[in-house]
Design a protein around this motif. Structure first.
Motif, PDB file in Angstrom:
ATOM      1  N   HIS A  98       0.849  -1.184   0.000  1.00 52.27           N
ATOM      2  CA  HIS A  98       0.000   0.000   0.000  1.00 52.27           C
ATOM      3  C   HIS A  98       0.890   1.241   0.000  1.00 52.27           C
ATOM      4  O   HIS A  98       1.734   1.408   0.885  1.00 52.27           O
ATOM      5  N   ALA A  99       0.746   2.077  -0.998  1.00 50.33           N
ATOM      6  CA  ALA A  99       1.543   3.295  -1.085  1.00 50.33           C
ATOM      7  C   ALA A  99       0.674   4.417  -1.637  1.00 50.33           C
ATOM      8  O   ALA A  99      -0.256   4.176  -2.406  1.00 50.33           O
ATOM      9  N   PHE A 100       0.979   5.626  -1.231  1.00 52.67           N
ATOM     10  CA  PHE A 100       0.268   6.803  -1.743  1.00 52.67           C
ATOM     11  C   PHE A 100       1.254   7.953  -1.846  1.00 52.67           C
ATOM     12  O   PHE A 100       2.392   7.848  -1.374  1.00 52.67           O
ATOM     13  N   HIS A 101       0.822   9.040  -2.472  1.00 49.57           N
ATOM     14  CA  HIS A 101       1.705  10.173  -2.782  1.00 49.57           C
ATOM     15  C   HIS A 101       2.980   9.658  -3.456  1.00 49.57           C
ATOM     16  O   HIS A 101       4.095  10.000  -3.059  1.00 49.57           O
ATOM     17  N   ILE A 102       2.788   8.843  -4.476  1.00 47.69           N
ATOM     18  CA  ILE A 102       3.900   8.242  -5.203  1.00 47.69           C
ATOM     19  C   ILE A 102       4.456   9.273  -6.185  1.00 47.69           C
ATOM     20  O   ILE A 102       3.717   9.849  -6.981  1.00 47.69           O
ATOM     21  N   TYR A 103       5.749   9.488  -6.095  1.00 44.82           N
ATOM     22  CA  TYR A 103       6.404  10.514  -6.909  1.00 44.82           C
ATOM     23  C   TYR A 103       7.719   9.950  -7.432  1.00 44.82           C
ATOM     24  O   TYR A 103       8.521   9.427  -6.662  1.00 44.82           O
ATOM     25  N   THR A 104       7.941  10.013  -8.733  1.00 44.44           N
ATOM     26  CA  THR A 104       9.210   9.547  -9.301  1.00 44.44           C
ATOM     27  C   THR A 104      10.057  10.752  -9.705  1.00 44.44           C
ATOM     28  O   THR A 104       9.533  11.798 -10.096  1.00 44.44           O
ATOM     29  N   TYR A 105      11.371  10.583  -9.576  1.00 46.85           N
ATOM     30  CA  TYR A 105      12.308  11.643  -9.910  1.00 46.85           C
ATOM     31  C   TYR A 105      13.668  11.031 -10.244  1.00 46.85           C
ATOM     32  O   TYR A 105      13.896   9.848 -10.003  1.00 46.85           O
ATOM     33  N   LYS A 106      14.555  11.848 -10.789  1.00 45.75           N
ATOM     34  CA  LYS A 106      15.912  11.382 -11.127  1.00 45.75           C
ATOM     35  C   LYS A 106      16.892  11.888 -10.084  1.00 45.75           C
ATOM     36  O   LYS A 106      16.815  13.035  -9.649  1.00 45.75           O
ATOM     37  N   LYS A 107      17.810  10.989  -9.694  1.00 40.87           N
ATOM     38  CA  LYS A 107      18.891  11.363  -8.787  1.00 40.87           C
ATOM     39  C   LYS A 107      20.156  10.671  -9.289  1.00 40.87           C
ATOM     40  O   LYS A 107      20.194   9.432  -9.354  1.00 40.87           O
ATOM     41  N   ASP A 108      21.160  11.468  -9.649  1.00 43.40           N
ATOM     42  CA  ASP A 108      22.415  10.925 -10.176  1.00 43.40           C
ATOM     43  C   ASP A 108      22.161   9.949 -11.332  1.00 43.40           C
ATOM     44  O   ASP A 108      22.659   8.824 -11.327  1.00 43.40           O
ATOM     45  N   ASP A 109      21.349  10.336 -12.284  1.00 42.53           N
ATOM     46  CA  ASP A 109      21.020   9.527 -13.460  1.00 42.53           C
ATOM     47  C   ASP A 109      20.291   8.227 -13.134  1.00 42.53           C
ATOM     48  O   ASP A 109      20.290   7.286 -13.923  1.00 42.53           O
ATOM     49  N   ARG A 110      19.702   8.160 -11.969  1.00 41.72           N
ATOM     50  CA  ARG A 110      18.943   6.970 -11.579  1.00 41.72           C
ATOM     51  C   ARG A 110      17.514   7.371 -11.252  1.00 41.72           C
ATOM     52  O   ARG A 110      17.288   8.374 -10.576  1.00 41.72           O
ATOM     53  N   GLU A 111      16.578   6.592 -11.757  1.00 43.80           N
ATOM     54  CA  GLU A 111      15.156   6.857 -11.495  1.00 43.80           C
ATOM     55  C   GLU A 111      14.823   6.373 -10.079  1.00 43.80           C
ATOM     56  O   GLU A 111      15.107   5.234  -9.720  1.00 43.80           O
ATOM     57  N   MET A 112      14.237   7.260  -9.287  1.00 43.91           N
ATOM     58  CA  MET A 112      13.884   6.963  -7.904  1.00 43.91           C
ATOM     59  C   MET A 112      12.378   7.135  -7.730  1.00 43.91           C
ATOM     60  O   MET A 112      11.726   7.833  -8.508  1.00 43.91           O
ATOM     61  N   VAL A 113      11.856   6.498  -6.693  1.00 43.08           N
ATOM     62  CA  VAL A 113      10.440   6.674  -6.354  1.00 43.08           C
ATOM     63  C   VAL A 113      10.343   6.990  -4.861  1.00 43.08           C
ATOM     64  O   VAL A 113      10.988   6.357  -4.031  1.00 43.08           O
ATOM     65  N   LYS A 114       9.588   8.028  -4.576  1.00 42.48           N
ATOM     66  CA  LYS A 114       9.343   8.468  -3.204  1.00 42.48           C
ATOM     67  C   LYS A 114       7.853   8.255  -2.951  1.00 42.48           C
ATOM     68  O   LYS A 114       7.024   8.584  -3.807  1.00 42.48           O
TER      69      LYS A 114
END
Length: 146
Positions: free
Chosen positions: A41-57
């Motif tokens: 269960h996850a909410f407020h899912i946000y993806t972004y790039k950090k040091d050329d790597r795709e991250m999910v918060k």
């Protein structure tokens, strides 16, 4: 001809797990052999790039019927995957890899992230996560007290 096979430990149809790489010490999970992949269960899912790597918060409410306790998690994004939920609806979900802890057992699993607010369990542990590791005793719960 008989084969000797390592006896796998039993788990119940629901267990308390830890997800240490996500900072989640305890979450109640349904062991779901009908589900191929595990989901959280996850909410407020946000993806972004950090040091050329795709991250999910994302954020997690780890306890059923508790929308106040919130844990913020960050993990590398493995991929997006098309998943058919129990209602037969298909959705694209982010997938991460997390360490799961059950008693003295610890291993990495793939987790899809999705809203499970209306579901009875905040997490499903699917068959890929338990394959060749455990046998499920569907008549028992919480064999491993966390």
């Amino acid at each position: 001809m008989t084969q000797t096979k390592k006896q796998l430990p039993f788990i119940g149809w629901r267990e308390y797990l830890g997800l240490p790489t996500l900072g989640i010490d305890k979450i109640k999970a349904k062991i779901d052999t009908g589900a191929r992949t595990s989901s959280l269960h996850a909410f407020h899912i946000y993806t972004y790039k950090k040091d050329d790597r795709e991250m999910v918060k994302f954020q997690v409410h780890p306890f059923q019927r508790d929308t106040h306790t919130t844990i913020e998690c960050i993990a590398p994004l493995l991929e997006y995957r098309q998943v058919t939920n129990s209602g037969g609806h298909t959705q694209i979900r982010p997938v991460i890899i997390s360490t799961v802890k059950l008693g003295n057992h610890q291993w990495n699993i793939e987790l899809t992230l999705t809203s499970r607010d209306v579901m009875g369990f905040r997490m499903l542990l699917g068959r890929q996560a338990i394959k060749n590791r455990f046998l499920v005793d569907c008549g028992k719960s919480f064999i491993y007290l966390h």
